[in-house]
Design a protein around this motif. Structure first.
Motif: not given
Ligand code: NAD
Length: 410
Positions: A224-225, A279, A387-388, A391
């Motif tokens: 995840t971010p 995510g 978001e990943n 894309p």
């Protein structure tokens, strides 16, 4: 090691995801809270409550935990104010409203929750709606001191499954068939008491289901971010404990050491989820479960290997460590210094997850869960892109879902 199978998958984009982060930097927030662990630790609950300075306690217990709740009720003495026996999955708003009213009528300043994610979820519903003390809005506030904060309701959690909710500030509540979720530090338990005795009788099917859920927390946490190297270490160790513990418990369901290993894994998995958030994998499972009424844990087992197949190459080193952790903690071929085999492809993680879920009977195909091929096309079109590191577009979601539907080995 079938990286060629990913030929059609676009490469990771640069940015917050997956890259080496010591040079580029990262931020990690340690959440406050205390963990007490051990066989018989249930008897520590009353002392922990006293240590928090709590006056009056509401006990919430899942049906299977009535005996444990009796023990806690007796040991709380004058601090015991009331009790809710029996909870419903996914925290229905009607039940949450009743629990809030009871907490308010009884003037409680703490809830002791004994059970799985559903019991802890109900306690969170009470804690979330208590008036917020001014300092409660930031994650970094002081731990403990429940009784010193006017109007706050603290939670002491005694988990009896492996879902990991006790370690997170995430709440969920369901109204009109729709589940809302959010994050609020007030719902993060002040103390978590893990007693392996309490999960000895957990049926194997529920055991497997909640372990699959916890495994997904560990794996998704690395891409995840908000992923970072500290959390990666937690996730890798969590996955090792969960994989080893699950195999051991399936062999000997009442073994205390193995049940303890699973609780330890659940603690780490919940911590990893708390720090990294969710995510593509969790959001896809949430969407499928809500829209097509698919069973929660089996959906995790079908989807996780396929999302891992796509995302693991973006975090190759951590994926290798996770793959090694699933292999009884040892890499397939030990490299120098016992490190994970440098030649092992990151897709090995997806294969090992698939094999584990297949071997423990957790289900690896959406088709077996009742989803039609037509639903797959519809779901891919309806799923809201997240978001990943890779894309996400409808074509990628369709590919993931098709493979999960067919139960294809990654
Ligand atoms: P659960 O709490 O619903 O328990 C599953 C079943 O097991 C229930 O019938 C329960 O009575 C029974 N049970 C529990 N402990 C037992 C024991 N020791 N012996 C025998 N039976 C026992 O299920 P769960 O998997 O623990 O939790 C799932 C819920 O938690 C879902 O609603 C999920 O969304 C939520 N969850 C929340 C978070 C979070 O961070 N907020 C994280 C993970 C899961």
């Amino acid at each position: 090691m079938k990286d060629e199978a990913l030929a059609g998958v676009p490469m990771a984009r640069a940015g917050a995801f997956g890259a080496a982060r010591f040079g580029s930097g990262f931020a990690h927030t340690f959440l406050p809270g205390k963990v007490v662990f051990g066989a018989g630790a249930l008897h520590r609950v009353a002392d922990e409550v006293e240590g928090l300075g709590v006056r009056r306690v509401l006990v919430v217990a899942t049906n299977s935990a009535r005996q444990a709740a009796d023990v806690v009720e007796a040991e709380l003495g004058h601090r015991f104010a009331g009790r809710i026996d029996g909870v419903t999955q996914h925290v229905p708003t009607e039940l949450a409203t009743e629990a809030r009213a009871m907490a308010s009528d009884l003037d409680v300043d703490a809830v002791v929750a004994i059970g799985g994610g559903s019991a802890i979820g109900l306690a969170k519903a009470v804690a979330r709606t208590a008036p917020a003390p001014p300092e409660a809005h930031g994650v970094g506030r002081e731990a403990h001191g429940v009784g010193r904060e006017a109007h706050s309701v603290g939670i002491v959690a005694v988990p009896t499954t492996y879902a990991g909710s006790e370690m997170t500030p995430v709440w969920g509540e369901t109204a009109d068939g729709r589940k809302s979720t959010g994050t609020d530090v007030r719902v993060l338990p002040k103390v978590v008491v893990y007693d392996p005795e309490l999960s000895r009788e957990l049926p194997l099917q529920v055991t497997t289901a909640s372990v699959a859920n916890a495994i997904a927390h560990c794996v998704e946490a690395v891409w995840t971010p908000k992923a970072d190297p500290i959390n990666d270490a937690v996730a890798v160790e969590g996955l090792r404990a969960l994989g080893d513990g699950l195999r051991a418990v399936l062999d000997e369901p009442r073994d205390l050491e193995s049940r303890g290993l699973l609780l330890y894994g659940a603690c780490l998995a919940g911590s990893a989820l708390a720090a990294a958030g969710t995510g593509l994998h969790h959001k896809l499972c949430h969407f499928l479960g809500g829209t097509y009424n698919l069973p929660h844990a089996e959906t995790h087992a079908a989807i996780l290997p396929q999302v891992t197949r796509v995302n693991a190459p973006t975090v190759p080193e951590t994926a290798r460590r996770l793959a090694a952790a699933l292999n009884n903690g040892t890499p397939a071929t030990a490299g120098p210094g016992g490190l994970a085999d440098a030649t092992a492809g990151p897709s090995e993680l997806a294969e090992r997850l698939f094999d584990l879920f297949r071997d423990v009977g957790a289900g690896t195909s959406l088709r077996d869960l009742g989803m039609s091929e037509g639903d797959v096309v519809e779901a891919a079109a309806r799923f809201v892109v997240v978001e990943n590191p890779i894309p996400v577009d409808a074509a990628l979601v369709r590919e993931i879902l098709h493979r999960a539907w067919a139960g294809a080995r990654p």
